[in-house]
Write a protein that holds these residues in place. Structure first.
Motif, PDB file in Angstrom:
ATOM      1  N   ALA A   1      49.591  70.982  74.206  1.00 47.54           N
ATOM      2  CA  ALA A   1      49.742  70.575  72.805  1.00 47.54           C
ATOM      3  C   ALA A   1      50.022  69.080  72.740  1.00 47.54           C
ATOM      4  N   ALA A   2      49.692  68.476  71.615  1.00 52.67           N
ATOM      5  CA  ALA A   2      50.081  67.083  71.386  1.00 52.67           C
ATOM      6  C   ALA A   2      51.605  67.023  71.395  1.00 52.67           C
ATOM      7  N   SER A   3      52.139  65.907  71.795  1.00 49.23           N
ATOM      8  CA  SER A   3      53.599  65.803  71.867  1.00 49.23           C
ATOM      9  C   SER A   3      54.206  65.844  70.464  1.00 49.23           C
ATOM     10  N   THR A   4      55.416  66.361  70.396  1.00 48.44           N
ATOM     11  CA  THR A   4      56.131  66.403  69.125  1.00 48.44           C
ATOM     12  C   THR A   4      56.328  64.988  68.588  1.00 48.44           C
ATOM     13  N   ALA A   5      56.567  64.035  69.473  1.00 46.54           N
ATOM     14  CA  ALA A   5      56.739  62.639  69.060  1.00 46.54           C
ATOM     15  C   ALA A   5      55.464  62.110  68.409  1.00 46.54           C
ATOM     16  N   TYR A   6      54.319  62.440  68.991  1.00 44.15           N
ATOM     17  CA  TYR A   6      53.040  62.009  68.417  1.00 44.15           C
ATOM     18  C   TYR A   6      52.892  62.545  66.998  1.00 44.15           C
ATOM     19  N   VAL A   7      53.148  63.824  66.821  1.00 43.06           N
ATOM     20  CA  VAL A   7      52.985  64.455  65.510  1.00 43.06           C
ATOM     21  C   VAL A   7      53.995  63.896  64.510  1.00 43.06           C
ATOM     22  N   SER A   8      55.214  63.644  64.963  1.00 47.19           N
ATOM     23  CA  SER A   8      56.240  63.172  64.029  1.00 47.19           C
ATOM     24  C   SER A   8      55.973  61.747  63.545  1.00 47.19           C
ATOM     25  N   HIS A   9      55.119  61.003  64.269  1.00 51.32           N
ATOM     26  CA  HIS A   9      54.828  59.625  63.862  1.00 51.32           C
ATOM     27  C   HIS A   9      53.395  59.425  63.380  1.00 51.32           C
ATOM     28  N   ILE A  10      52.670  60.511  63.206  1.00 52.32           N
ATOM     29  CA  ILE A  10      51.261  60.400  62.846  1.00 52.32           C
ATOM     30  C   ILE A  10      51.050  59.767  61.467  1.00 52.32           C
ATOM     31  N   LEU A  11      52.025  59.934  60.568  1.00 50.98           N
ATOM     32  CA  LEU A  11      51.878  59.381  59.221  1.00 50.98           C
ATOM     33  C   LEU A  11      52.618  58.054  59.028  1.00 50.98           C
ATOM     34  N   ASP A  12      53.147  57.489  60.079  1.00 51.99           N
ATOM     35  CA  ASP A  12      53.854  56.212  59.974  1.00 51.99           C
ATOM     36  C   ASP A  12      53.031  55.112  59.297  1.00 51.99           C
ATOM     37  N   PRO A  13      51.740  54.955  59.615  1.00 50.68           N
ATOM     38  CA  PRO A  13      50.966  53.888  58.965  1.00 50.68           C
ATOM     39  C   PRO A  13      50.886  54.037  57.438  1.00 50.68           C
ATOM     40  N   CYS A  14      51.054  55.255  56.950  1.00 51.83           N
ATOM     41  CA  CYS A  14      51.013  55.493  55.504  1.00 51.83           C
ATOM     42  C   CYS A  14      52.372  55.308  54.853  1.00 51.83           C
ATOM     43  N   GLY A  15      53.406  55.086  55.671  1.00 50.65           N
ATOM     44  CA  GLY A  15      54.753  54.937  55.136  1.00 50.65           C
ATOM     45  C   GLY A  15      55.393  56.256  54.763  1.00 50.65           C
ATOM     46  N   VAL A  16      54.863  57.356  55.309  1.00 52.34           N
ATOM     47  CA  VAL A  16      55.407  58.680  55.029  1.00 52.34           C
ATOM     48  C   VAL A  16      56.028  59.235  56.305  1.00 52.34           C
ATOM     49  N   PRO A  17      57.351  59.331  56.344  1.00 51.55           N
ATOM     50  CA  PRO A  17      57.962  59.915  57.539  1.00 51.55           C
ATOM     51  C   PRO A  17      57.737  61.423  57.551  1.00 51.55           C
ATOM     52  N   ALA A  18      57.433  61.967  58.706  1.00 54.78           N
ATOM     53  CA  ALA A  18      57.267  63.419  58.822  1.00 54.78           C
ATOM     54  C   ALA A  18      58.631  64.034  59.074  1.00 54.78           C
TER      55      ALA A  18
ATOM     56  N   PRO B   1      42.962  74.541  72.822  1.00 52.43           N
ATOM     57  CA  PRO B   1      43.077  75.509  71.725  1.00 52.43           C
ATOM     58  C   PRO B   1      43.917  75.036  70.543  1.00 52.43           C
ATOM     59  N   HIS B   2      44.507  73.862  70.630  1.00 59.74           N
ATOM     60  CA  HIS B   2      45.403  73.380  69.576  1.00 59.74           C
ATOM     61  C   HIS B   2      44.630  72.665  68.460  1.00 59.74           C
ATOM     62  N   VAL B   3      45.206  72.714  67.263  1.00 64.07           N
ATOM     63  CA  VAL B   3      44.565  72.090  66.107  1.00 64.07           C
ATOM     64  C   VAL B   3      44.572  70.574  66.253  1.00 64.07           C
ATOM     65  N   ILE B   4      45.709  70.028  66.634  1.00 64.87           N
ATOM     66  CA  ILE B   4      45.816  68.575  66.810  1.00 64.87           C
ATOM     67  C   ILE B   4      45.520  68.234  68.271  1.00 64.87           C
ATOM     68  N   VAL B   5      44.475  67.461  68.446  1.00 59.40           N
ATOM     69  CA  VAL B   5      44.041  67.057  69.779  1.00 59.40           C
ATOM     70  C   VAL B   5      44.044  65.539  69.835  1.00 59.40           C
ATOM     71  N   THR B   6      44.588  64.989  70.915  1.00 63.07           N
ATOM     72  CA  THR B   6      44.642  63.542  71.099  1.00 63.07           C
ATOM     73  C   THR B   6      43.704  63.132  72.235  1.00 63.07           C
ATOM     74  N   LYS B   7      43.592  61.847  72.463  1.00 67.79           N
ATOM     75  CA  LYS B   7      42.775  61.362  73.589  1.00 67.79           C
ATOM     76  C   LYS B   7      43.302  61.893  74.912  1.00 67.79           C
ATOM     77  N   ILE B   8      44.597  62.106  74.983  1.00 74.01           N
ATOM     78  CA  ILE B   8      45.221  62.596  76.220  1.00 74.01           C
ATOM     79  C   ILE B   8      45.063  64.104  76.364  1.00 74.01           C
ATOM     80  N   THR B   9      45.267  64.862  75.272  1.00 70.36           N
ATOM     81  CA  THR B   9      45.256  66.324  75.373  1.00 70.36           C
ATOM     82  C   THR B   9      43.863  66.937  75.308  1.00 70.36           C
ATOM     83  N   LYS B  10      42.849  66.149  74.979  1.00 65.09           N
ATOM     84  CA  LYS B  10      41.506  66.727  74.838  1.00 65.09           C
ATOM     85  C   LYS B  10      40.954  67.243  76.162  1.00 65.09           C
TER      86      LYS B  10
END
Length: 146
Positions: free
Chosen positions: A76-93, A62-71
């Motif tokens: 819910a996706a882990s808070t760590a996953y969400v906090s680092h989702i924009l790392d490749p763009c150089g934008v810290p969450a 039921p969550h908006v953000i779904v990962t390979k693990i949570t599908k």
């Protein structure tokens, strides 16, 4: 977008559920905030991408953000996953519990904190703690003022 524009923490974003959205009023329920948060057009426009991502995983999660693990489950996706989702763009969450990001931080130093609380769907007491982190230099008295 939610972190930068609406002071959403990584935890609030990771626990966001599909049924937390109100398409008629263009609002969402974030975490334990007492009021729905009105989304700006840019934040609202991201939702179709999220929905398409979820559909590509063919999940009942039921969550908006779904990962390979949570599908495969309902977690819910882990808070760590969400906090680092924009790392490749150089934008810290940013985490709203540590520092109010973007517009929320700017508004707290220029507007009535009660108005900011209503705007971001928070309790007035919840935003007051951020006022001690920064004082706008324009609000300080001159050093030798009478």
């Amino acid at each position: 977008m939610l972190a930068l524009l609406h002071a959403a923490s990584s935890s609030e974003v990771s626990h966001l559920r599909v049924d937390d959205f109100d398409p008629i009023n263009r609002t969402i329920h974030l975490g334990k905030r007492p009021h729905p948060v009105l989304l700006d057009p840019d934040s609202w426009s991201v939702l179709p991408c999220c929905r398409a991502h979820r559909e590509s995983h063919r999940t009942d999660n039921p969550h908006v953000i779904v990962t390979k693990i949570t599908k495969f489950g309902r977690a819910a996706a882990s808070t760590a996953y969400v906090s680092h989702i924009l790392d490749p763009c150089g934008v810290p969450a940013p985490d709203a519990a540590v520092h109010p990001p973007g517009r929320a931080g700017e508004h707290l130093n220029t507007l009535d904190p009660r108005l900011v609380a209503v705007t971001f769907g928070m309790d007035p007491e919840g935003v007051m703690i951020y006022l001690t982190d920064h004082v706008d230099p324009g609000r300080l008295p001159e050093p030798n003022a009478p």
